[in-house]
Scaffold this motif. Structure first.
Motif, PDB file in Angstrom:
ATOM      1  N   LEU A   1       0.855  -1.186   0.000  1.00 38.92           N
ATOM      2  CA  LEU A   1       0.000   0.000   0.000  1.00 38.92           C
ATOM      3  C   LEU A   1       0.890   1.234   0.000  1.00 38.92           C
ATOM      4  O   LEU A   1       1.912   1.251   0.692  1.00 38.92           O
ATOM      5  CB  LEU A   1      -0.868   0.038   1.262  1.00 38.92           C
ATOM      6  N   ASP A   2       0.504   2.263  -0.743  1.00 42.62           N
ATOM      7  CA  ASP A   2       1.262   3.508  -0.669  1.00 42.62           C
ATOM      8  C   ASP A   2       0.724   4.350   0.501  1.00 42.62           C
ATOM      9  O   ASP A   2      -0.138   3.899   1.257  1.00 42.62           O
ATOM     10  CB  ASP A   2       1.256   4.259  -2.008  1.00 42.62           C
ATOM     11  N   ALA A   3       1.226   5.554   0.652  1.00 44.70           N
ATOM     12  CA  ALA A   3       0.856   6.401   1.795  1.00 44.70           C
ATOM     13  C   ALA A   3      -0.642   6.719   1.826  1.00 44.70           C
ATOM     14  O   ALA A   3      -1.197   6.996   2.891  1.00 44.70           O
ATOM     15  CB  ALA A   3       1.670   7.691   1.769  1.00 44.70           C
ATOM     16  N   SER A  47     -13.701   2.399  -6.800  1.00 45.95           N
ATOM     17  CA  SER A  47     -13.446   2.599  -8.221  1.00 45.95           C
ATOM     18  C   SER A  47     -11.951   2.633  -8.501  1.00 45.95           C
ATOM     19  O   SER A  47     -11.157   3.008  -7.634  1.00 45.95           O
ATOM     20  CB  SER A  47     -14.063   3.921  -8.684  1.00 45.95           C
ATOM     21  N   PHE A  48     -11.576   2.231  -9.697  1.00 50.85           N
ATOM     22  CA  PHE A  48     -10.186   2.347 -10.131  1.00 50.85           C
ATOM     23  C   PHE A  48      -9.887   3.781 -10.526  1.00 50.85           C
ATOM     24  O   PHE A  48     -10.732   4.451 -11.124  1.00 50.85           O
ATOM     25  CB  PHE A  48      -9.914   1.451 -11.342  1.00 50.85           C
ATOM     26  N   ASP A  49      -8.679   4.248 -10.205  1.00 51.31           N
ATOM     27  CA  ASP A  49      -8.264   5.547 -10.738  1.00 51.31           C
ATOM     28  C   ASP A  49      -7.630   5.317 -12.113  1.00 51.31           C
ATOM     29  O   ASP A  49      -7.599   4.177 -12.605  1.00 51.31           O
ATOM     30  CB  ASP A  49      -7.340   6.288  -9.758  1.00 51.31           C
ATOM     31  N   THR A  50      -7.125   6.370 -12.737  1.00 50.62           N
ATOM     32  CA  THR A  50      -6.602   6.250 -14.099  1.00 50.62           C
ATOM     33  C   THR A  50      -5.384   5.322 -14.174  1.00 50.62           C
ATOM     34  O   THR A  50      -5.096   4.751 -15.216  1.00 50.62           O
ATOM     35  CB  THR A  50      -6.221   7.630 -14.666  1.00 50.62           C
ATOM     36  N   ALA A  51      -4.700   5.121 -13.047  1.00 53.37           N
ATOM     37  CA  ALA A  51      -3.530   4.233 -13.017  1.00 53.37           C
ATOM     38  C   ALA A  51      -3.900   2.798 -12.620  1.00 53.37           C
ATOM     39  O   ALA A  51      -3.013   1.972 -12.409  1.00 53.37           O
ATOM     40  CB  ALA A  51      -2.482   4.793 -12.059  1.00 53.37           C
ATOM     41  N   GLY A  52      -5.206   2.521 -12.509  1.00 53.17           N
ATOM     42  CA  GLY A  52      -5.633   1.165 -12.161  1.00 53.17           C
ATOM     43  C   GLY A  52      -5.521   0.837 -10.688  1.00 53.17           C
ATOM     44  O   GLY A  52      -5.472  -0.319 -10.292  1.00 53.17           O
ATOM     45  N   ARG A  53      -5.494   1.885  -9.859  1.00 53.35           N
ATOM     46  CA  ARG A  53      -5.370   1.681  -8.416  1.00 53.35           C
ATOM     47  C   ARG A  53      -6.724   1.789  -7.733  1.00 53.35           C
ATOM     48  O   ARG A  53      -7.595   2.531  -8.183  1.00 53.35           O
ATOM     49  CB  ARG A  53      -4.436   2.735  -7.799  1.00 53.35           C
ATOM     50  N   ILE A  54      -6.855   1.047  -6.620  1.00 54.89           N
ATOM     51  CA  ILE A  54      -7.983   1.233  -5.721  1.00 54.89           C
ATOM     52  C   ILE A  54      -7.434   1.739  -4.400  1.00 54.89           C
ATOM     53  O   ILE A  54      -6.306   1.407  -4.023  1.00 54.89           O
ATOM     54  CB  ILE A  54      -8.798  -0.063  -5.497  1.00 54.89           C
ATOM     55  N   THR A  55      -8.228   2.551  -3.719  1.00 52.97           N
ATOM     56  CA  THR A  55      -7.856   3.058  -2.401  1.00 52.97           C
ATOM     57  C   THR A  55      -8.673   2.305  -1.363  1.00 52.97           C
ATOM     58  O   THR A  55      -9.905   2.313  -1.412  1.00 52.97           O
ATOM     59  CB  THR A  55      -8.146   4.572  -2.302  1.00 52.97           C
ATOM     60  N   LEU A  56      -7.985   1.635  -0.444  1.00 52.38           N
ATOM     61  CA  LEU A  56      -8.688   0.901   0.611  1.00 52.38           C
ATOM     62  C   LEU A  56      -9.038   1.859   1.742  1.00 52.38           C
ATOM     63  O   LEU A  56      -8.150   2.509   2.294  1.00 52.38           O
ATOM     64  CB  LEU A  56      -7.806  -0.234   1.144  1.00 52.38           C
ATOM     65  N   THR A  88     -10.416  -2.846  10.309  1.00 53.58           N
ATOM     66  CA  THR A  88     -11.233  -4.010  10.651  1.00 53.58           C
ATOM     67  C   THR A  88     -10.452  -5.316  10.515  1.00 53.58           C
ATOM     68  O   THR A  88     -10.604  -6.218  11.333  1.00 53.58           O
ATOM     69  CB  THR A  88     -12.494  -4.069   9.751  1.00 53.58           C
ATOM     70  N   VAL A  89      -9.616  -5.421   9.486  1.00 59.71           N
ATOM     71  CA  VAL A  89      -8.918  -6.688   9.216  1.00 59.71           C
ATOM     72  C   VAL A  89      -7.405  -6.608   9.421  1.00 59.71           C
ATOM     73  O   VAL A  89      -6.673  -7.517   9.051  1.00 59.71           O
ATOM     74  CB  VAL A  89      -9.250  -7.224   7.799  1.00 59.71           C
ATOM     75  N   GLY A  90      -6.936  -5.509  10.027  1.00 59.50           N
ATOM     76  CA  GLY A  90      -5.520  -5.408  10.381  1.00 59.50           C
ATOM     77  C   GLY A  90      -4.560  -5.231   9.212  1.00 59.50           C
ATOM     78  O   GLY A  90      -3.440  -5.743   9.229  1.00 59.50           O
ATOM     79  N   ILE A  91      -4.992  -4.499   8.190  1.00 65.58           N
ATOM     80  CA  ILE A  91      -4.114  -4.219   7.045  1.00 65.58           C
ATOM     81  C   ILE A  91      -3.390  -2.899   7.284  1.00 65.58           C
ATOM     82  O   ILE A  91      -4.026  -1.903   7.641  1.00 65.58           O
ATOM     83  CB  ILE A  91      -4.927  -4.148   5.733  1.00 65.58           C
ATOM     84  N   SER A  92      -2.052  -2.908   7.105  1.00 67.83           N
ATOM     85  CA  SER A  92      -1.325  -1.649   7.274  1.00 67.83           C
ATOM     86  C   SER A  92      -0.415  -1.335   6.090  1.00 67.83           C
ATOM     87  O   SER A  92      -0.521  -0.272   5.500  1.00 67.83           O
ATOM     88  CB  SER A  92      -0.526  -1.651   8.575  1.00 67.83           C
ATOM     89  N   ASP A  93       0.490  -2.253   5.731  1.00 61.83           N
ATOM     90  CA  ASP A  93       1.395  -1.909   4.632  1.00 61.83           C
ATOM     91  C   ASP A  93       1.372  -2.931   3.488  1.00 61.83           C
ATOM     92  O   ASP A  93       0.840  -2.665   2.436  1.00 61.83           O
ATOM     93  CB  ASP A  93       2.816  -1.676   5.147  1.00 61.83           C
ATOM     94  N   TRP A  94       1.938  -4.117   3.721  1.00 68.51           N
ATOM     95  CA  TRP A  94       1.947  -5.139   2.667  1.00 68.51           C
ATOM     96  C   TRP A  94       0.655  -5.937   2.702  1.00 68.51           C
ATOM     97  O   TRP A  94       0.194  -6.345   3.763  1.00 68.51           O
ATOM     98  CB  TRP A  94       3.136  -6.077   2.841  1.00 68.51           C
ATOM     99  N   VAL A  95       0.084  -6.164   1.533  1.00 70.82           N
ATOM    100  CA  VAL A  95      -1.130  -6.959   1.426  1.00 70.82           C
ATOM    101  C   VAL A  95      -0.922  -8.087   0.420  1.00 70.82           C
ATOM    102  O   VAL A  95      -0.014  -8.036  -0.415  1.00 70.82           O
ATOM    103  CB  VAL A  95      -2.361  -6.114   1.001  1.00 70.82           C
ATOM    104  N   VAL A  96      -1.761  -9.087   0.540  1.00 69.47           N
ATOM    105  CA  VAL A  96      -1.789 -10.180  -0.422  1.00 69.47           C
ATOM    106  C   VAL A  96      -3.187 -10.239  -1.019  1.00 69.47           C
ATOM    107  O   VAL A  96      -4.183 -10.191  -0.283  1.00 69.47           O
ATOM    108  CB  VAL A  96      -1.436 -11.526   0.253  1.00 69.47           C
ATOM    109  N   LEU A  97      -3.266 -10.291  -2.342  1.00 66.19           N
ATOM    110  CA  LEU A  97      -4.527 -10.481  -3.046  1.00 66.19           C
ATOM    111  C   LEU A  97      -4.521 -11.911  -3.552  1.00 66.19           C
ATOM    112  O   LEU A  97      -3.601 -12.302  -4.282  1.00 66.19           O
ATOM    113  CB  LEU A  97      -4.661  -9.529  -4.230  1.00 66.19           C
TER     114      LEU A  97
END
Length: 152
Positions: free
Chosen positions: A13-15, A86-95, A102-111
């Protein structure tokens, strides 16, 4: 044909809590420009997918009588917990913060792809989950084969 979510990807995840969706996950959405996402019921991760996933839960809920405790639980957990990202123009989603907390996500994620849906995990939590699931698959398959042999 039917488009499915396959394979497992690690992303950072970015900043702004954005991740680039894997290209084949975007393709599997079949033109739907975003994802539906909610805290998974059976595990501490996010469940996500496209219109097909949303429709499947809507149909499941619709089969239950109004006032049925399971219907109430699913409406609150799935529909009440659901966010359309929604996806932004670069294909990113913002969580959203709330989903991450709720699920303890902070930096690295796995899809990880699960066919008609995928899950988003904290990387550390996924390692544990994957080990447990591998063992369950191994044990379950062995039991199934033994059952088939005794039936033959």
């Amino acid at each position: 044909g039917l488009q499915v979510f396959l394979s497992t990807y690690e992303k950072q995840l970015d900043a702004k809590r954005r991740i680039v969706a894997p290209q084949d996950f975007r393709a599997a959405l079949g033109g739907f420009d975003g994802i539906y996402c909610f805290p998974a019921i059976e595990a501490d991760c996010l469940e996500a997918g496209g219109q097909a996933l949303f429709d499947r839960y809507q149909a499941l809920i619709g089969e239950l009588a109004v006032g049925d405790p399971l219907r109430n639980a699913l409406e609150t957990s799935v529909l009440g917990g659901m966010t359309r990202l929604s996806f932004d123009t670069a294909g990113r989603i913002t969580l959203p913060d709330s989903l991450c907390e709720t699920v303890g996500i902070s930096d690295w994620v796995v899809l990880t792809g699960l066919g008609d849906r995928f899950q988003i995990w904290s990387r550390d939590a996924f390692k544990t989950h994957r080990a447990v699931q591998r063992q369950a698959a191994r044990d379950g398959l062995a039991a199934l084969r033994a059952q088939q042999r005794s039936a033959a």
